[in-house]
Enzyme design. Structure first.
Site, PDB file in Angstrom:
ATOM      1  CD  GLU A   2      -2.910  -1.199   2.304  1.00 14.18           C
ATOM      2  OE1 GLU A   2      -2.959  -0.231   3.060  1.00 14.18           O
ATOM      3  OE2 GLU A   2      -3.688  -2.159   2.367  1.00 14.18           O
ATOM      4  CD1 TRP A  31      -5.241  -7.032   8.926  1.00 12.27           C
ATOM      5  CD2 TRP A  31      -3.481  -7.827   7.784  1.00 12.27           C
ATOM      6  NE1 TRP A  31      -4.124  -6.398   9.393  1.00 12.27           N
ATOM      7  CE2 TRP A  31      -3.031  -6.874   8.710  1.00 12.27           C
ATOM      8  CE3 TRP A  31      -2.541  -8.486   6.978  1.00 12.27           C
ATOM      9  CZ2 TRP A  31      -1.667  -6.536   8.851  1.00 12.27           C
ATOM     10  CZ3 TRP A  31      -1.203  -8.153   7.115  1.00 12.27           C
ATOM     11  CH2 TRP A  31      -0.796  -7.176   8.039  1.00 12.27           C
TER      12      TRP A  31
HETATM   13  C1  GCB Z   1      -4.032  -2.856   5.489  1.00 14.80           C
HETATM   14  C2  GCB Z   1      -2.583  -2.877   5.780  1.00 14.80           C
HETATM   15  C3  GCB Z   1      -2.266  -3.524   7.107  1.00 14.80           C
HETATM   16  C4  GCB Z   1      -3.246  -3.059   8.151  1.00 14.80           C
HETATM   17  C5  GCB Z   1      -4.642  -3.453   7.730  1.00 14.80           C
HETATM   18  C6  GCB Z   1      -5.685  -2.960   8.708  1.00 14.80           C
HETATM   19  O1  GCB Z   1      -4.460  -2.754   4.388  1.00 14.80           O
HETATM   20  O2  GCB Z   1      -1.831  -3.467   4.785  1.00 14.80           O
HETATM   21  O3  GCB Z   1      -0.956  -3.202   7.470  1.00 14.80           O
HETATM   22  O4  GCB Z   1      -2.948  -3.588   9.399  1.00 14.80           O
HETATM   23  O5  GCB Z   1      -4.934  -2.898   6.487  1.00 14.80           O
HETATM   24  O6  GCB Z   1      -6.043  -3.664   9.633  1.00 14.80           O
HETATM   25  O7  GCB Z   1      -6.130  -1.825   8.557  1.00 14.80           O
END
Ligand code: GCB
Length: 812
Positions: free
Chosen positions: A397, A539
């Site tokens: 990003e 994530w």
């Molecule tokens: C993203 C980032 C990551 C963040 C995540 C979030 O897109 O790449 O580093 O931790 O979102 O949780 O907002």
């Protein structure tokens, strides 16, 4: 040409069983007996160590970014005299200067890759003093500049002492193994510090998993005094090799030996896995000739208590937890990780995406680009031999944040750096694929960078940061149509949750466990059903430290499938049911306490994750019915009895059970209200704080700020503002009443109000901003009598601004 003597030696060696590491090279950790000081007090520490394990989770001041000194003495074994000596650091964040007997051995920049310095000419063999200055201050020339994770300072990985023969496999080539192996070629460097020119023989011997030697090769190398020489030849052919894959992670071992005459001078071992893979923009990943959709997750390296200074066992356990949850793919976001992570991934069978920490934006200085490039080379060379690694990433990003002030030509300099790093990655390692991750808005305005790497990673949060769940798949279709030649990995998707926050009407940013569950249950099928998507990665696998975050838990990103302490959240079982071959049956149990006043409120949702065709649920021994499992999920609404309810789910011969307590508040004597929250909150004493209903008007408000003086941030982040009163119809009697407040935005004097309970003044002219400052929890308790059936009425009158309240508890 081999001389006959060497041939004989090699022939002999080949028949001997191979001990794990019979090498003249000495290599052991020196993690113990260090002192650490921040300049004030000195303490004894063992490595790995970070000075931010505690303050990274503090509420009142930022974690310390600055300088720390580590010192120890080294009593070198006299037997090592005549050898070349090195200190090898697996990682120190983020700039390390190493001194031996007050002389500078070297500096390393970058917190996530290993480095080695030679100390042969600096030591005396009489209690040599090692000192390491580590600095984790912000530095505009060093990535990451800012990111959603905490930059813990310290020597947070193992440190090794190494001693080699003067003639040895290179140690100083970016702290790499010095030997680079693919199934076709094996290359590397031998260094000659013997003072004379030397002729050596480099032997590669390949052992199968049972330790049998299955192939070998040998070649001669002449090295001038003080010089080094490269070897580069065909990897000895293994007849009919067994292949490496996530299902069957078969590992060979390559021993590289350097012989001088009949003396073994050096030997090191490296892993070798045979696999071929290709990425196709329509079909996805083909591994060893078969399509394999990658299903995975992301990992950050910190744990509670220790921060990033985790033990090797903790790192290995993390990797196994990923595997055990059914995944075959792991993105090491956003930086190179501990060597044992790669080692464990090789062994358990996880495909790895590893990346360097260029996150959110870049620095425009030449030094930033040079540091980035060196980090990339270090990562690739250090982890080159791991068969688990398929993808090298170099940016995440990177268009997300704008530098301030905005440098000239910024949107030209970014693509320049992209192309430079891409070129370096391809030159360093033509056997892997390159990748970068971009978010939703970036991909729509990418300044030409998205098409540079082999693969495009997309970090997408439909139904969290924007839009809703259903927009996820169509957006992927759109990007696929716009970029038909680009293989796509969904490199991030996820939602935050807190086991204490619950809702029957979950929504984004309420932090409820239920929203996160709905998020994944709705998102994953949209990914599974699109075969052009090469891989997917949740994530995140674990909640992780992110100092700037002020969600419901201090300084944590809460998008883990597992909590920070590595216990699984309910939603982890959805993936387990989706991806493991094992039978899975799990009753969601985070929402262990429910409360209600009415008969309708007794009827509560119960969610089950399973990969069995149907599940029967029993509540207190009575069947609540059989449900067909769809999308690994079955849901019931069941009537709960007061107190503990035993829930049991059965699918064929497998069972799961849990207890859900129902707090019956029908007599109206107990009230716990999460004013303005719109969600229910269960504290550690199992008090269920219910969403309030509007009694006397007012508006619900919520902030995302850490709240000082409480562990229950979620309760005090929500408030109702501007109401005239609350009325609770409690039966006559004597009650303790506790009200909770926190100021969010008013300045001193802007919000001043009084509270009366049943006409008696509880608080006069409360001005929290003046008394405590913002974002600080305050409670006020009193005893009141409810009489003549009029219950308890709480009245608010403001002299300035609007009154506000966060919590109300009434108990007899
Ligand atoms: C993203 C980032 C990551 C963040 C995540 C979030 O897109 O790449 O580093 O931790 O979102 O949780 O907002």
């Amino acid at each position: 040409m081999m001389n006959s003597r060497t041939t004989l030696v090699i022939a002999l060696l080949a028949t001997l069983p191979i001990p794990a590491l019979a090498s003249p090279r000495v290599r052991h950790t020196i993690n113990e007996g260090w002192t650490y000081t921040d300049g004030t007090v000195e303490q004894r520490v063992n490595l790995p160590h970070t000075w931010n394990a505690g303050d990274a989770f503090g509420k009142t001041k930022p974690y310390r970014r600055g300088i720390g000194w580590y010192r120890r003495t080294l009593s070198l074994d006299p037997a090592l005299k005549g050898k070349r000596l090195f200190l090898y650091f697996e990682g120190a964040n983020q700039v390390a200067d190493v001194y031996v007997n007050d002389r500078h051995a070297g500096q390393h920049i970058g917190g996530y890759t290993a480095f080695a310095f030679e100390i042969t000419d600096l030591v005396t063999f009489e209690r040599d003093a090692i000192a390491v200055r580590v600095d984790n201050s912000h530095d505009p020339d060093i990535p990451p500049l800012n990111a959603d994770f905490t930059f813990f300072g310290g020597i947070y990985r193992d440190v090794w002492l190494m001693a080699t023969d003067p003639i040895h496999i290179d140690v100083l080539d970016h702290a790499s193994p010095g030997v680079f192996i693919t199934k076709d070629r094996t290359r590397g460097t031998v260094v000659n510090r013997s003072g004379r020119s030397a002729r050596v023989r480099v032997v590669h011997r390949i052992f199968d998993a049972a330790g049998r030697e299955v192939a070998s090769s040998s070649s001669a190398l002449s090295i001038a005094a003080g010089a080094s020489a490269r070897f580069d030849g065909r990897t000895p052919a293994v007849p009919d090799p067994r292949l490496w894959s996530p299902d069957s992670p078969y590992l060979y071992r390559v021993r590289t030996e350097v012989h001088g005459g009949d003396r073994l001078l050096d030997a090191i071992d490296n892993p070798l896995g045979f696999r071929t893979f290709t990425a196709d923009p329509n079909k996805g990943l083909t591994l060893n000739g078969r399509l394999l959709p990658l299903r995975g997750t992301n990992r950050h390296q910190d744990l509670p208590g220790v921060g990033t200074a985790a033990s090797n066992e903790q790192h290995r356990r993390d990797v196994r937890l990923v595997k055990e949850n059914g995944f075959n793919f792991l993105r090491l976001a956003h930086y190179p990780q501990d060597p044992v992570v790669l080692d464990e991934a090789d062994r358990v069978g996880l495909v790895i995406w590893e990346e360097i920490p260029i996150v959110n934006l870049i620095g425009t200085s030449p030094a930033f680009a040079a540091n980035s490039e060196r980090m990339l080379v270090e990562m690739i060379r250090q982890h080159f031999n791991h068969p688990s690694v398929f993808f090298w990433g170099y940016m995440n990003e990177v268009l997300l944040s704008k530098p301030n002030p905005m440098p000239d030509r910024y949107y030209e300099i970014v693509p320049e750096l992209v192309r430079r790093l891409e070129k370096v990655a391809r030159a360093e390692d033509p056997t892997r694929l390159t990748v970068m991750a971009l978010s939703y808005h970036e991909i729509l305005d990418d300044h030409g960078i998205a098409s540079v790497p082999h693969i495009l990673g997309l970090n997408l949060y439909f139904g969290w940061y924007y839009d809703d769940f259903d927009a996820f798949g169509p957006f992927l279709d759109r990007i696929h149509a716009e970029r038909p030649a680009t293989p796509i990995i969904v490199s991030e998707y996820g939602a935050d949750s807190d086991e204490r926050v619950h809702s029957t009407e979950p929504k984004a940013f309420d932090y409820s466990s239920e929203h996160a569950q709905n998020y994944h249950v709705a998102s994953f099928p949209q990914l599974e059903s699109r075969p052009f998507i090469l891989g997917t990665a949740v994530w995140n696998q674990f909640d992780f430290a992110s100092a700037f975050r002020q969600n419901t838990k201090v300084a944590l990103n809460q998008k883990g499938l597992y909590f920070h302490d590595r216990t699984p959240k309910d939603i982890a079982f959805y993936y387990r049911a989706s991806l493991t071959g094992q039978p899975v049956l799990h009753i969601a149990s985070e929402w262990s306490d429910r409360a209600g006043r009415t008969a309708e409120e007794r009827v509560q949702p119960v969610w089950v994750y399973s990969n069995q065709p149907e599940v029967e649920l029993f509540v207190n021994g009575r069947s609540a019915g059989v449900r067909q499992v769809a999308n690994r999920t079955a849901r019931w609404n069941v009537e709960l009895a007061s107190g503990a309810n035993r829930l049991r789910a059965r699918a064929g011969s497998i069972e799961d059970a849990t207890t859900i307590r129902y707090h019956d508040r029908s007599d109206g004597r107990f009230v716990a209200v999460n004013a303005g929250g719109g969600y229910s909150y269960v504290d550690e004493a199992r008090v269920v704080w219910d969403a309030d209903h509007s009694f006397g008007g007012g508006k619900p408000r919520r902030v995302y700020r850490r709240i000082v003086s409480t562990g229950h941030d979620a309760l005090f982040q929500a408030m109702r503002e501007g109401m005239s009163h609350y009325q609770f119809d409690v039966p006559d009697g004597i009650y303790d009443v506790t009200l909770g407040f926190a100021e969010h935005d008013a300045k001193p004097g802007e919000r001043v109000f009084s509270v009366r309970i049943n006409g008696r003044l509880l608080v006069r002219d409360l001005d929290l901003a003046a008394e405590l400052g913002p974002f600080t929890a305050a409670t006020r308790s009193t005893t009141v009598e409810a009489a003549n059936g009029s219950g308890i009425r709480i009245d608010f009158t403001a002299s300035h601004g609007l009154p506000s309240i966060a919590t109300i508890m009434i108990r007899p």
